[in-house]
Design a protein around this motif. Structure first.
Motif, PDB file in Angstrom:
ATOM      1  N   VAL A 181      68.730  -4.006  54.227  1.00  0.00           N
ATOM      2  CA  VAL A 181      68.275  -4.823  53.106  1.00  0.00           C
ATOM      3  C   VAL A 181      67.230  -4.000  52.363  1.00  0.00           C
ATOM      4  O   VAL A 181      66.123  -3.787  52.870  1.00  0.00           O
ATOM      5  N   GLU A 182      67.582  -3.500  51.178  1.00  0.00           N
ATOM      6  CA  GLU A 182      66.655  -2.670  50.418  1.00  0.00           C
ATOM      7  C   GLU A 182      65.712  -3.524  49.594  1.00  0.00           C
ATOM      8  O   GLU A 182      66.075  -4.618  49.132  1.00  0.00           O
ATOM      9  N   TYR A 183      64.514  -3.001  49.404  1.00  0.00           N
ATOM     10  CA  TYR A 183      63.502  -3.646  48.568  1.00  0.00           C
ATOM     11  C   TYR A 183      63.335  -2.801  47.308  1.00  0.00           C
ATOM     12  O   TYR A 183      63.110  -1.592  47.388  1.00  0.00           O
ATOM     13  N   VAL A 184      63.476  -3.437  46.155  1.00  0.00           N
ATOM     14  CA  VAL A 184      63.385  -2.720  44.874  1.00  0.00           C
ATOM     15  C   VAL A 184      62.037  -3.046  44.242  1.00  0.00           C
ATOM     16  O   VAL A 184      61.901  -4.051  43.528  1.00  0.00           O
ATOM     17  N   PRO A 185      60.993  -2.252  44.488  1.00  0.00           N
ATOM     18  CA  PRO A 185      59.666  -2.567  43.938  1.00  0.00           C
ATOM     19  C   PRO A 185      59.675  -2.503  42.418  1.00  0.00           C
ATOM     20  O   PRO A 185      60.554  -1.894  41.801  1.00  0.00           O
ATOM     21  N   VAL A 186      58.681  -3.150  41.805  1.00  0.00           N
ATOM     22  CA  VAL A 186      58.609  -3.207  40.346  1.00  0.00           C
ATOM     23  C   VAL A 186      58.623  -1.808  39.738  1.00  0.00           C
ATOM     24  O   VAL A 186      59.290  -1.553  38.737  1.00  0.00           O
TER      25      VAL A 186
ATOM     26  N   ALA B 266      69.131   4.981  49.042  1.00  0.00           N
ATOM     27  CA  ALA B 266      68.610   5.378  50.354  1.00  0.00           C
ATOM     28  C   ALA B 266      67.107   5.583  50.329  1.00  0.00           C
ATOM     29  O   ALA B 266      66.439   5.437  51.364  1.00  0.00           O
ATOM     30  N   ALA B 267      66.542   5.926  49.163  1.00  0.00           N
ATOM     31  CA  ALA B 267      65.111   6.175  49.055  1.00  0.00           C
ATOM     32  C   ALA B 267      64.295   4.891  48.935  1.00  0.00           C
ATOM     33  O   ALA B 267      63.062   4.920  49.041  1.00  0.00           O
ATOM     34  N   LEU B 268      64.947   3.756  48.714  1.00  0.00           N
ATOM     35  CA  LEU B 268      64.228   2.490  48.584  1.00  0.00           C
ATOM     36  C   LEU B 268      63.711   2.022  49.945  1.00  0.00           C
ATOM     37  O   LEU B 268      64.325   2.311  50.979  1.00  0.00           O
ATOM     38  N   PRO B 269      62.588   1.290  49.966  1.00  0.00           N
ATOM     39  CA  PRO B 269      62.093   0.744  51.232  1.00  0.00           C
ATOM     40  C   PRO B 269      63.120  -0.193  51.854  1.00  0.00           C
ATOM     41  O   PRO B 269      63.895  -0.851  51.150  1.00  0.00           O
TER      42      PRO B 269
END
Length: 266
Positions: A111-116, A133-136
């Motif tokens: 489950v990726e998190y897409v920060p602002v 892949a680089a997303l948290p």
């Protein structure tokens, strides 16, 4: 150079089953034996005859290039219908809705998190496995089957959901399956930030409405929409201010639940 993926066998079976045809029925339509069709579907025929490509392409109204190179099972029903209607551009170039995924060491989807701060680049990177892949990564318990991603939102257009909430959304491949007024995260081509709205899919456009009546609804063209993530849940650190009327809160929550479930009797 890494060889391109070939999806001919998978697409042939997918298109046949989508038409609800048996192998015998399709083989008769194509003028080939059922044994040969079964061999094509299972990839046992490594070098199909050019006439196989042509006849199958003509029958399903899908170009040879697309039927070989695009995984149609991931394209979504809306794109397939537009493809069959002659709008092949929906499945090509920037409009190709193939979802980039990452998995953990046990081959479970992350489950990726897409920060602002990453949202401005999401439109360009949403199909790029390296960007994704680089997303948290997050671990969320009790998720139902599906692909999920978490998007923080800003603003107050969806009050009573606070503007600093994290929205967990489930990936929607078939936009036509969305009920009118479904809360969704929508990724648009020309927006630096995502939008969180009540979504209604129309013939050529998507209607975007806010829960907050101070914000006017608006429409965007289908071609402007890159991805849709159906609302699953939200998390926030904001505590409601004041002493809200319990009855009003109940009516707001009831409206949201009706929109999410589509059950007017809730």
């Amino acid at each position: 150079m890494k060889p391109s993926s070939v999806f001919f066998a998978e697409n042939l079976k997918f298109l046949r089953e989508r038409r609800k045809m048996t192998q015998q029925e399709l083989s008769e339509k194509l003028g080939i034996t059922r044994v040969r069709l079964n061999s094509l579907e299972n990839g046992h025929t490594k070098t199909p005859h050019p006439t196989d490509y042509i006849e199958i392409s003509d029958f399903f109204r899908v170009s040879i290039d697309v039927i070989i190179r695009v995984n149609l099972a991931k394209a979504g029903e809306l794109a397939l219908r537009q493809l069959e209607a002659g709008r092949e551009a929906v499945l090509r170039g920037d409009n190709l809705r193939i979802l980039a995924l990452t998995t953990d060491q046990n081959q479970n989807e992350n489950v990726e998190y897409v920060p602002v701060k990453a949202q401005a680049g999401y439109q360009a990177g949403y199909k790029d496995p390296e960007f994704i892949a680089a997303l948290p990564k997050l671990t969320l318990p009790n998720l139902p089957p599906g692909t999920f991603r978490v998007f923080p939102i800003t603003g107050d257009s969806m009050l009573p959901i606070p503007g600093n909430s994290d929205i967990t959304g489930k990936y929607v491949a078939d936009w036509l399956g969305l009920r009118p007024g479904t809360p969704c995260i929508v990724i648009l081509k020309n927006e630096q930030e995502l939008v969180f709205k009540m979504v209604t899919i129309r013939k050529e456009t998507v209607l975007l409405e806010s829960l907050n009546p101070a914000f006017e609804p608006y429409e965007v063209g289908l071609e402007e929409v890159l991805e849709i993530w159906k609302f699953h849940s939200f998390a926030t650190t904001s505590f409601p201010a004041g002493n809200p009327d319990p009855g009003e809160l109940f009516r707001i929550l009831l409206k949201e639940m009706r929109a999410i479930t589509g059950k007017p009797g809730l």
